[in-house]
Design a protein around this motif. Structure first.
Motif, PDB file in Angstrom:
ATOM      1  N   VAL A  52     -11.196  27.230 -30.314  1.00  0.00           N
ATOM      2  CA  VAL A  52     -12.125  28.037 -29.522  1.00  0.00           C
ATOM      3  C   VAL A  52     -13.460  28.184 -30.242  1.00  0.00           C
ATOM      4  O   VAL A  52     -14.523  28.275 -29.609  1.00  0.00           O
ATOM      5  CB  VAL A  52     -11.497  29.422 -29.230  1.00  0.00           C
ATOM      6  N   GLN A  53     -13.433  28.205 -31.557  1.00  0.00           N
ATOM      7  CA  GLN A  53     -14.659  28.388 -32.321  1.00  0.00           C
ATOM      8  C   GLN A  53     -15.538  27.139 -32.350  1.00  0.00           C
ATOM      9  O   GLN A  53     -16.709  27.224 -32.721  1.00  0.00           O
ATOM     10  CB  GLN A  53     -14.319  28.805 -33.754  1.00  0.00           C
ATOM     11  N   GLN A  54     -14.983  25.981 -31.977  1.00  0.00           N
ATOM     12  CA  GLN A  54     -15.735  24.744 -31.987  1.00  0.00           C
ATOM     13  C   GLN A  54     -16.352  24.482 -30.612  1.00  0.00           C
ATOM     14  O   GLN A  54     -15.730  24.746 -29.584  1.00  0.00           O
ATOM     15  CB  GLN A  54     -14.828  23.565 -32.370  1.00  0.00           C
ATOM     16  N   PRO A  55     -17.579  23.953 -30.554  1.00  0.00           N
ATOM     17  CA  PRO A  55     -18.171  23.599 -29.255  1.00  0.00           C
ATOM     18  C   PRO A  55     -17.421  22.438 -28.622  1.00  0.00           C
ATOM     19  O   PRO A  55     -16.800  21.628 -29.306  1.00  0.00           O
ATOM     20  CB  PRO A  55     -19.617  23.222 -29.614  1.00  0.00           C
ATOM     21  N   ARG A  56     -17.483  22.350 -27.296  1.00  0.00           N
ATOM     22  CA  ARG A  56     -16.816  21.288 -26.570  1.00  0.00           C
ATOM     23  C   ARG A  56     -17.406  19.922 -26.920  1.00  0.00           C
ATOM     24  O   ARG A  56     -18.528  19.807 -27.427  1.00  0.00           O
ATOM     25  CB  ARG A  56     -16.939  21.511 -25.067  1.00  0.00           C
ATOM     26  N   ILE A  57     -16.611  18.870 -26.657  1.00  0.00           N
ATOM     27  CA  ILE A  57     -17.057  17.523 -27.002  1.00  0.00           C
ATOM     28  C   ILE A  57     -18.344  17.172 -26.262  1.00  0.00           C
ATOM     29  O   ILE A  57     -19.275  16.586 -26.826  1.00  0.00           O
ATOM     30  CB  ILE A  57     -15.943  16.511 -26.678  1.00  0.00           C
ATOM     31  N   GLY A  58     -18.422  17.521 -24.976  1.00  0.00           N
ATOM     32  CA  GLY A  58     -19.631  17.231 -24.216  1.00  0.00           C
ATOM     33  C   GLY A  58     -20.855  17.930 -24.781  1.00  0.00           C
ATOM     34  O   GLY A  58     -21.948  17.364 -24.822  1.00  0.00           O
ATOM     35  N   GLN A  59     -20.669  19.164 -25.244  1.00  0.00           N
ATOM     36  CA  GLN A  59     -21.794  19.890 -25.825  1.00  0.00           C
ATOM     37  C   GLN A  59     -22.243  19.249 -27.133  1.00  0.00           C
ATOM     38  O   GLN A  59     -23.442  19.155 -27.410  1.00  0.00           O
ATOM     39  CB  GLN A  59     -21.406  21.352 -26.049  1.00  0.00           C
TER      40      GLN A  59
END
Length: 239
Positions: A223-230
């Motif tokens: 949850v703490q990591q940004p999504r791959i697309g972002q």
């Protein structure tokens, strides 16, 4: 190009869907350097009895004896690394700078030439004050850094190599799973045999080239990591 990028992102998303509702798996210990170091080093037979130096003496120089040196010294041996990091740093800088200057130049008298030139100049202009300049500059900067780190851990490490000069190369890893989160601790570096205590322990500040990593993987970290697309957008977009 965009289609290829879309396919890569889609495949990465499908791989993440396989872990939905599952706890993160442990890394297999059979793939690490620690396992290969211990598996390639033959262990001494337990049935070998220590040979006393004298018939009536209980002393023996082997590790199996009561007073033997059990410190790790060879490839495949295990020792304990004590990590106690309590660092604090505070830095404050302040810089100030100012400068001002003025210049003026004129030709009030020079063989009557300034007066003849004044007649040709526009109204209000005069060679008596041909040029006047002034400048002012000021700068002020402030900066501060405040950092505090505290970490207390203990991990078992394995000697994976012994260098020609006697220095030992160690590596250790530890994984602890709590609910759906795995905490990972990795330590590696080089130690001298004489720095290992009688308790077969060594502190992190005696490890040369120490590499200590403490992190995790699981639902909280995810949850703490940004999504791959972002992440892809942050790299490609110029704005």
């Amino acid at each position: 190009m965009l289609s290829v990028l879309f396919v890569v992102v889609a495949l990465a998303g499908c791989e993440r869907l396989e872990d939905v509702g599952k706890a993160p798996q442990f890394s297999p210990v059979e793939n690490g350097n620690e396992y290969f170091a211990m598996a390639a080093t033959p262990m001494p037979a337990i049935s070998e009895a220590p040979v006393p130096t004298e018939r009536a003496s209980l002393w023996s120089g082997s590790k199996a004896s009561l007073l033997g040196d059990r410190r790790a010294a060879a490839r495949g041996d295990i020792l304990t690394v004590v990590i106690e990091i309590d660092d604090e740093a505070q830095i404050s800088n302040s810089t100030g700078r100012s400068r001002s200057g003025s210049d003026s130049m004129g030709i009030p008298q020079l063989l009557g030439i300034p007066q003849r030139l004044d007649a040709e100049l526009p109204a209000g202009a005069s060679m008596a004050e041909a040029m006047a300049t002034s400048s002012s500059h000021s700068y002020q900067g402030d900066g501060s850094v405040s950092r505090k780190e505290k970490l207390t851990l203990r991990v078992a490490a394995t000697i994976i190599d012994r260098l020609p000069n006697g220095v030992l190369r160690i590596q250790g890893s530890q994984e602890v799973r709590v609910n759906f989160e795995v905490r990972e601790l990795v330590v590696a570096g080089f130690v001298r045999p004489e720095d290992i205590s009688r308790q077969n322990e060594i502190t992190y500040d005696k490890i040369a080239g120490a590499r200590i990593s403490y992190g995790g993987r699981g639902q909280i970290t995810d949850v703490q990591q940004p999504r791959i697309g972002q992440q892809v957008a942050d790299i490609l977009l110029p704005f």
